[in-house]
Design an enzyme around this catalytic site. Sequence first.
Site, short mmCIF file in Angstrom:
data_model
loop_
_atom_site.label_atom_id
_atom_site.label_comp_id
_atom_site.label_asym_id
_atom_site.label_seq_id
_atom_site.Cartn_x
_atom_site.Cartn_y
_atom_site.Cartn_z
N CYS A 10 0.88 -1.00 0.07
CA CYS A 10 -0.16 0.38 0.07
C CYS A 10 0.90 1.18 0.11
O CYS A 10 2.81 1.03 -0.43
CB CYS A 10 -0.97 -0.20 1.09
SG CYS A 10 -2.62 1.40 0.93
N CYS A 82 -4.20 -0.18 -3.30
CA CYS A 82 -4.51 1.04 -3.11
C CYS A 82 -4.04 1.35 -4.40
O CYS A 82 -2.93 0.83 -5.16
CB CYS A 82 -4.16 2.23 -2.29
SG CYS A 82 -2.35 2.07 -2.05
N CYS A 89 4.25 0.51 -7.81
CA CYS A 89 5.04 -0.47 -7.54
C CYS A 89 6.70 -0.97 -8.25
O CYS A 89 6.83 -0.85 -9.04
CB CYS A 89 4.66 -1.89 -7.38
SG CYS A 89 5.05 -3.52 -7.29
#
Length: 140
Positions: A10, A82, A89
């Site tokens: 997240c 999210c 990422c």
Amino acid sequence: NLMKNILVLCTGNSCRSQIAHGYLNYFADGKANIYGAGVETHGVNPKAIEVMKEDGINISHHTSNNINEYLDIPMDLIITVCDHAAEVCPIFPKQTTAIHHSFPDPAKATGSAEEVMNSFRSTRDLIKNYCEDFVKEHLK
């Protein structure tokens, strides 16, 4: 049968990923190593701890971890919870399966204390159902 490594990612590793981490641990019941991390670390949200305690799961010992701490661990699955985390990422090795499922951010909830807690509960319940299904599907 090698244990799977699962990372929940997240933005801040404070709320949604912490709740998912708690439930994945609970439902996986020792069948996987669960890690939680954020692109940044904001500390564990006390309300996340509270709503999990209401459901009998203690995450008060969790820490808020940065994704960079886990780059050396071969992850089998990464779940981003999210949208921002999915966008930023980091690139993991190809054998990693990335799954994106965005949950509403209860930390953004406004209103009375009770309304805010209800936002946390509602997100918690969504994440709980998701994690239960996820474990059935991926950790047979």
